[in-house]
Design a protein around this motif. Structure first.
Motif, PDB file in Angstrom:
ATOM      1  N   ASN A 144     -10.466 -19.317  -3.464  1.00 28.02           N
ATOM      2  CA  ASN A 144     -11.329 -21.244  -3.275  1.00 28.02           C
ATOM      3  C   ASN A 144     -11.343 -21.785  -2.185  1.00 28.02           C
ATOM      4  OD1 ASN A 144     -12.911 -21.523  -5.961  1.00 28.02           O
ATOM      5  ND2 ASN A 144     -11.439 -20.987  -7.207  1.00 28.02           N
ATOM      6  N   MET A 145      -9.898 -21.595  -2.092  1.00 30.45           N
ATOM      7  CA  MET A 145      -9.173 -22.265  -0.643  1.00 30.45           C
ATOM      8  C   MET A 145      -9.627 -20.943   0.586  1.00 30.45           C
ATOM      9  SD  MET A 145      -5.014 -22.582  -1.375  1.00 30.45           S
ATOM     10  CE  MET A 145      -4.724 -22.913  -2.849  1.00 30.45           C
ATOM     11  N   ALA A 146      -9.884 -19.930   0.360  1.00 32.13           N
ATOM     12  CA  ALA A 146     -10.480 -18.760   1.640  1.00 32.13           C
ATOM     13  C   ALA A 146     -12.318 -19.260   1.272  1.00 32.13           C
ATOM     14  CB  ALA A 146     -10.282 -17.627   1.159  1.00 32.13           C
ATOM     15  N   LEU A 147     -12.798 -19.100   0.146  1.00 32.23           N
ATOM     16  CA  LEU A 147     -14.000 -19.483   0.045  1.00 32.23           C
ATOM     17  C   LEU A 147     -14.133 -20.974   1.130  1.00 32.23           C
ATOM     18  CD1 LEU A 147     -15.557 -18.483  -4.072  1.00 32.23           C
ATOM     19  CD2 LEU A 147     -15.415 -17.341  -1.412  1.00 32.23           C
ATOM     20  N   ALA A 148     -13.539 -21.588   1.045  1.00 33.54           N
ATOM     21  CA  ALA A 148     -14.005 -23.353   1.402  1.00 33.54           C
ATOM     22  C   ALA A 148     -14.182 -22.294   3.028  1.00 33.54           C
ATOM     23  CB  ALA A 148     -13.257 -24.271   1.292  1.00 33.54           C
ATOM     24  N   LEU A 149     -12.977 -21.508   4.049  1.00 28.86           N
ATOM     25  CA  LEU A 149     -12.700 -21.394   4.803  1.00 28.86           C
ATOM     26  C   LEU A 149     -14.155 -20.598   5.187  1.00 28.86           C
ATOM     27  CD1 LEU A 149      -8.722 -21.327   5.029  1.00 28.86           C
ATOM     28  CD2 LEU A 149     -10.286 -23.100   5.938  1.00 28.86           C
ATOM     29  N   LEU A 150     -14.491 -19.784   4.682  1.00 35.64           N
ATOM     30  CA  LEU A 150     -15.537 -18.795   5.289  1.00 35.64           C
ATOM     31  C   LEU A 150     -16.471 -19.479   5.127  1.00 35.64           C
ATOM     32  CD1 LEU A 150     -14.244 -15.520   3.044  1.00 35.64           C
ATOM     33  CD2 LEU A 150     -14.340 -16.094   5.846  1.00 35.64           C
ATOM     34  N   GLY A 151     -16.918 -20.363   4.181  1.00 33.66           N
ATOM     35  CA  GLY A 151     -18.088 -21.155   3.928  1.00 33.66           C
ATOM     36  C   GLY A 151     -18.467 -22.572   4.362  1.00 33.66           C
ATOM     37  N   LEU A 152     -17.935 -23.105   4.677  1.00 34.34           N
ATOM     38  CA  LEU A 152     -17.765 -24.460   5.263  1.00 34.34           C
ATOM     39  C   LEU A 152     -17.096 -23.823   6.389  1.00 34.34           C
ATOM     40  CD1 LEU A 152     -15.975 -26.593   3.439  1.00 34.34           C
ATOM     41  CD2 LEU A 152     -18.228 -26.022   3.376  1.00 34.34           C
ATOM     42  N   ALA A 153     -17.088 -22.868   7.427  1.00 32.79           N
ATOM     43  CA  ALA A 153     -16.584 -22.673   8.673  1.00 32.79           C
ATOM     44  C   ALA A 153     -16.244 -23.635   9.899  1.00 32.79           C
ATOM     45  CB  ALA A 153     -18.287 -22.164   9.229  1.00 32.79           C
ATOM     46  N   PRO A 154     -14.977 -24.490   9.040  1.00 39.64           N
ATOM     47  CA  PRO A 154     -13.871 -24.840   9.523  1.00 39.64           C
ATOM     48  C   PRO A 154     -13.512 -24.547  11.539  1.00 39.64           C
ATOM     49  CG  PRO A 154     -12.821 -24.772   8.839  1.00 39.64           C
ATOM     50  CD  PRO A 154     -13.620 -23.981   8.049  1.00 39.64           C
ATOM     51  N   GLY A 155     -14.224 -25.113  12.512  1.00 42.35           N
ATOM     52  CA  GLY A 155     -12.563 -24.929  13.701  1.00 42.35           C
ATOM     53  C   GLY A 155     -11.542 -24.862  14.079  1.00 42.35           C
ATOM     54  N   LYS A 156     -11.611 -26.822  13.101  1.00 44.02           N
ATOM     55  CA  LYS A 156      -9.768 -27.332  13.489  1.00 44.02           C
ATOM     56  C   LYS A 156      -9.691 -26.933  12.129  1.00 44.02           C
ATOM     57  CE  LYS A 156      -9.631 -29.070  17.806  1.00 44.02           C
ATOM     58  NZ  LYS A 156      -9.758 -29.900  18.828  1.00 44.02           N
ATOM     59  N   VAL A 157      -8.570 -27.009  11.037  1.00 43.15           N
ATOM     60  CA  VAL A 157      -7.755 -27.035   9.688  1.00 43.15           C
ATOM     61  C   VAL A 157      -6.831 -27.871  10.355  1.00 43.15           C
ATOM     62  CG1 VAL A 157      -6.991 -26.294   8.066  1.00 43.15           C
ATOM     63  CG2 VAL A 157      -8.887 -25.223   9.685  1.00 43.15           C
ATOM     64  N   GLY A 158      -6.269 -28.598   9.435  1.00 47.22           N
ATOM     65  CA  GLY A 158      -5.220 -30.004   9.244  1.00 47.22           C
ATOM     66  C   GLY A 158      -4.118 -29.386   8.002  1.00 47.22           C
ATOM     67  N   ILE A 159      -3.258 -29.187   7.505  1.00 47.32           N
ATOM     68  CA  ILE A 159      -2.360 -28.899   7.183  1.00 47.32           C
ATOM     69  C   ILE A 159      -1.027 -30.205   7.291  1.00 47.32           C
ATOM     70  CG2 ILE A 159      -2.879 -26.891   6.908  1.00 47.32           C
ATOM     71  CD1 ILE A 159      -0.083 -26.262   8.507  1.00 47.32           C
ATOM     72  N   VAL A 160      -0.544 -30.374   5.652  1.00 40.77           N
ATOM     73  CA  VAL A 160      -0.238 -31.610   5.890  1.00 40.77           C
ATOM     74  C   VAL A 160       1.429 -30.741   5.685  1.00 40.77           C
ATOM     75  CG1 VAL A 160       1.148 -33.355   4.940  1.00 40.77           C
ATOM     76  CG2 VAL A 160      -1.298 -33.207   5.313  1.00 40.77           C
ATOM     77  N   GLU A 161       2.728 -30.913   6.798  1.00 40.81           N
ATOM     78  CA  GLU A 161       3.732 -30.241   5.762  1.00 40.81           C
ATOM     79  C   GLU A 161       5.007 -31.264   5.462  1.00 40.81           C
ATOM     80  OE1 GLU A 161       3.868 -26.488   7.261  1.00 40.81           O
ATOM     81  OE2 GLU A 161       3.221 -26.420   8.971  1.00 40.81           O
ATOM     82  N   PRO A 162       5.975 -30.125   4.921  1.00 44.07           N
ATOM     83  CA  PRO A 162       5.541 -28.848   4.424  1.00 44.07           C
ATOM     84  C   PRO A 162       4.424 -28.385   3.482  1.00 44.07           C
ATOM     85  CG  PRO A 162       7.522 -30.016   3.495  1.00 44.07           C
ATOM     86  CD  PRO A 162       6.792 -30.864   4.402  1.00 44.07           C
ATOM     87  N   CYS A 163       4.802 -27.497   3.526  1.00 45.77           N
ATOM     88  CA  CYS A 163       3.282 -27.309   1.722  1.00 45.77           C
ATOM     89  C   CYS A 163       2.825 -25.921   1.867  1.00 45.77           C
ATOM     90  CB  CYS A 163       1.893 -27.524   2.582  1.00 45.77           C
ATOM     91  SG  CYS A 163       1.327 -26.691   4.570  1.00 45.77           S
ATOM     92  N   PHE A 164       1.946 -25.063   0.967  1.00 52.04           N
ATOM     93  CA  PHE A 164       1.862 -24.002   0.237  1.00 52.04           C
ATOM     94  C   PHE A 164       1.596 -23.404   1.692  1.00 52.04           C
ATOM     95  CE2 PHE A 164      -1.510 -21.265  -1.860  1.00 52.04           C
ATOM     96  CZ  PHE A 164      -0.309 -20.607  -2.135  1.00 52.04           C
ATOM     97  N   SER A 165       2.009 -22.002   1.785  1.00 53.60           N
ATOM     98  CA  SER A 165       1.635 -20.877   2.770  1.00 53.60           C
ATOM     99  C   SER A 165       0.688 -20.524   2.944  1.00 53.60           C
ATOM    100  CB  SER A 165       3.468 -20.155   3.146  1.00 53.60           C
ATOM    101  OG  SER A 165       2.427 -19.554   2.243  1.00 53.60           O
ATOM    102  N   GLU A 166      -0.113 -20.326   1.953  1.00 52.12           N
ATOM    103  CA  GLU A 166      -1.342 -20.202   2.051  1.00 52.12           C
ATOM    104  C   GLU A 166      -2.226 -20.987   2.875  1.00 52.12           C
ATOM    105  OE1 GLU A 166      -3.101 -16.352   1.433  1.00 52.12           O
ATOM    106  OE2 GLU A 166      -0.825 -16.995   1.013  1.00 52.12           O
ATOM    107  N   TYR A 167      -1.880 -21.880   2.694  1.00 55.98           N
ATOM    108  CA  TYR A 167      -3.253 -23.130   3.820  1.00 55.98           C
ATOM    109  C   TYR A 167      -3.117 -22.691   5.152  1.00 55.98           C
ATOM    110  CZ  TYR A 167      -1.709 -26.417   0.363  1.00 55.98           C
ATOM    111  OH  TYR A 167      -1.674 -27.116  -0.782  1.00 55.98           O
TER     112      TYR A 167
END
Length: 365
Positions: free
Chosen positions: A88-111
């Motif tokens: 589902n994380m991958a589908l959000a990235l593929l379907g919404l096609a963001p150019g810049k992605v934010g993550i809040v470290e430390p976090c799940f590495s898959e983000y």
């Protein structure tokens, strides 16, 4: 050979090769799975469903989606079923096609891994130990302003803490203001008693840019089947489904999902009671070993070892004793002394502490 060669815990094959131990005899604290195991009756139900593998699974996941919609009191058109939360994380990235992605470290590495695999620029903010590794809300809001999509763990992995409901509303409102998709990863939220969960599920229609992602594999102890789902607006869910590979969710996973949604509340209550009891016990025992822990609400603990120890050294010593822990040295924002341990049943937790006592007393590396 790195134990986290694939970036995650629970890799028994690698552990067996590295430490020369029987994978069947390993006590695994590196993967955060319900210590009670699958709900009673599930394995029998899966056995009954085996004859169905001669048919393709339902590509629309219709029965499971209908049950989820009823369970969460939401529209079926806003539900996306995936091969684990990670799909589902991958589908959000593929379907919404963001150019810049934010993550809040430390976090799940898959983000980060997924975002970079799909060509996104990743921007981070960091939580400090003094705030139990929660980032400052204003820093997260600034990150939302600067990106197209942001991932937030709730409760976060590896520290197990939540943001408050008001903070979540602040993030979701910022997503609407700046047109940024706010993806809240609730994979471990089932391990928190219902009255203590901070979730925007009931307010999902208020925030069209909000996506909630949940996992069935952790709480119901079925990681080998891979099953998760996303809750979003029908428009966003449609974009995610549009890029999904047909039949990515197998028929046995769907049978398991349908079964798990109908299990007795006794299983849930027993799980929550066991996790809380053993988590508190582990924190006390780890403190006696001069380890620092943080007040997780999930089924795992972030542990900082004494200054004379590194996570890799502890992992190696315990691994040779057929006990696996997750090194967090590679997590941005953490240190080489940090590791994560799952909360398991009493006998396993006592074994972990006894093995750590022996190792730290000079019997290990």
């Amino acid at each position: 050979m790195d134990l986290e060669v694939y970036g995650h815990g629970g890799d028994l094959l690698t552990a067996s090769a590295r430490y020369g131990v029987d994978a069947r005899q390993v006590t695994d604290f590196s993967a955060n799975i319900n210590p009670l195991g699958p709900p009673p009756g599930l394995l029998k139900r899966l056995g009954e469903a085996l004859t169905g593998i001669v048919h393709y699974p339902d590509p629309g996941h219709r029965r499971f989606v209908a049950l989820l919609a009823e369970c969460h009191r939401t529209e079926a058109t806003g539900i996306v079923v995936g091969n684990g939360a990670a799909e589902n994380m991958a589908l959000a990235l593929l379907g919404l096609a963001p150019g810049k992605v934010g993550i809040v470290e430390p976090c799940f590495s898959e983000y980060r891994t997924l975002a970079e695999q799909f060509g996104c620029l990743v921007i981070s903010v960091y939580g400090e130990a003094e705030r139990q590794f929660r980032a400052e809300p204003d820093d997260i809001e600034r990150l939302i302003r600067e990106t197209d999509l942001i991932f937030i763990g709730q409760p976060n992995n590896p520290n197990g803490v939540q943001y408050t409901l008001d903070e979540l509303r602040q993030f979701a409102a910022a997503g609407e203001q700046y047109g940024t998709y706010v993806v809240i990863d609730e994979a471990f939220i089932d391990f928190i008693p219902a009255e203590q969960r901070c979730t925007l599920l009931a307010e999902l229609t208020t925030y069209p840019h909000l996506i909630l992602i949940r996992s069935m594999t952790k709480f119901y102890a079925i990681p080998g089947l891979r099953l998760g789902y996303a809750l979003a607006s029908p428009e966003v869910a449609g974009k995610m489904r549009a890029v999904q590979v047909t039949w990515s969710v197998n028929s046995l996973a769907l049978v398991a999902g349908e079964f798990c949604l109908g299990v007795s509340r006794d299983y849930e209550r027993a799980t929550l009671a066991l996790v809380e009891q053993q988590r508190d016990w582990l924190r006390r025992e780890l403190t006696e070993l001069d380890c620092l822990t943080w007040p997780s609400q999930a089924n795992f603990l972030l542990v900082r070892l004494p200054e004379t120890w590194t996570a890799s050294r502890m992992q190696e010593a315990l691994g040779r004793r057929s006990v696996l822990v997750r090194s967090c040295a590679m997590y941005a924002g953490l240190t080489e002394r940090d590791m994560r341990i799952a909360v398991k049943e009493e006998a396993a937790c006592r074994r972990l502490i006894e093995e750590m006592k022996e190792v730290m007393g000079g019997a290990g590396l």
